[in-house]
Design a protein around this motif. Structure first.
Motif, mmCIF file in Angstrom:
data_model
loop_
_atom_site.group_PDB
_atom_site.id
_atom_site.type_symbol
_atom_site.label_atom_id
_atom_site.label_comp_id
_atom_site.label_asym_id
_atom_site.label_seq_id
_atom_site.Cartn_x
_atom_site.Cartn_y
_atom_site.Cartn_z
ATOM 1 N N ASP A 39 31.480 38.956 37.725
ATOM 2 C CA ASP A 39 31.949 38.718 36.373
ATOM 3 C C ASP A 39 30.872 37.941 35.609
ATOM 4 N N GLU A 70 40.882 44.564 35.090
ATOM 5 C CA GLU A 70 41.181 43.149 34.834
ATOM 6 C C GLU A 70 41.587 42.393 36.093
ATOM 7 N N GLN A 71 41.876 43.116 37.174
ATOM 8 C CA GLN A 71 42.243 42.496 38.447
ATOM 9 C C GLN A 71 41.108 42.536 39.467
ATOM 10 N N LYS A 89 37.356 38.036 42.138
ATOM 11 C CA LYS A 89 37.437 39.383 41.574
ATOM 12 C C LYS A 89 36.034 39.980 41.469
#
Length: 177
Positions: A39, A70-71, A89
């Motif tokens: 991310d 998003e997960q 994530k």
């Protein structure tokens, strides 16, 4: 999320991290592993290797479908019972070490005071409980209804659960299953 105390209620599909470590082999001196996300913040956490041998998973599906972006699509780390911020994530790297990596998150973001000291590593999720039936926004107007839920201590066996139906004025012991 606030209604259920930021608690996940998902079914996860993946591969046990212990299986992957057994396949590739790891250094016997290793005591920690680093999980790094891809991310924008490059979320990175040090995790005791014992968790990998216990129940850590690399997951690729949530509730019967591929993990959503998003997960953490395409894969994420799942550490049952550990605080959510450690479930990295968009997992892109795992590295082994003899000691924790002392990442930015571990030294500044996810630290908190305990009495007159600062706790840097907090793994297990603290005691929690939630009602799973009836569910929000269902309302009970009159009569008797069975209340079901889940409770965990975070660090041992749940000894008892109490339920209040009047905003905490009175409490009743729940039956444990």
């Amino acid at each position: 999320q606030d209604i259920l105390g930021l608690t996940s209620q998902s079914e996860w599909t993946g591969v046990m991290l212990s299986t992957l470590f057994n396949e590739v082999g790891i250094d016997a001196k290793a005591q920690w592993f680093l999980a790094e996300g891809s991310d924008a913040a490059v979320m990175t956490r040090s995790i005791p290797l014992a968790k990998a041998w216990d129940d850590a998973m690399i997951v690729y599906a949530q509730n019967g479908e591929a993990i959503r972006p998003e997960q953490g699509y395409p894969i994420r780390l799942l550490l049952p019972g550990f605080e959510g911020n450690m479930n990295i994530k968009w997992l892109r790297r795992i590295e082994l070490s003899e000691e924790p990596y002392m990442t930015r998150e571990e030294t500044s973001k996810y630290t908190y005071p305990v009495k007159d000291k600062i706790r840097m590593f907090s793994f297990e999720m603290d005691a929690r409980s939630m009602i799973t039936h009836p569910v929000y926004p269902q309302k009970v107007s009159k009569g008797y209804i069975e209340i079901r839920g889940i409770a965990w201590s975070g660090r041992g066996k749940v000894q008892k659960v109490e339920v209040s139906t009047d905003g905490g004025k009175n409490w009743q012991l729940a039956n444990l299953q």
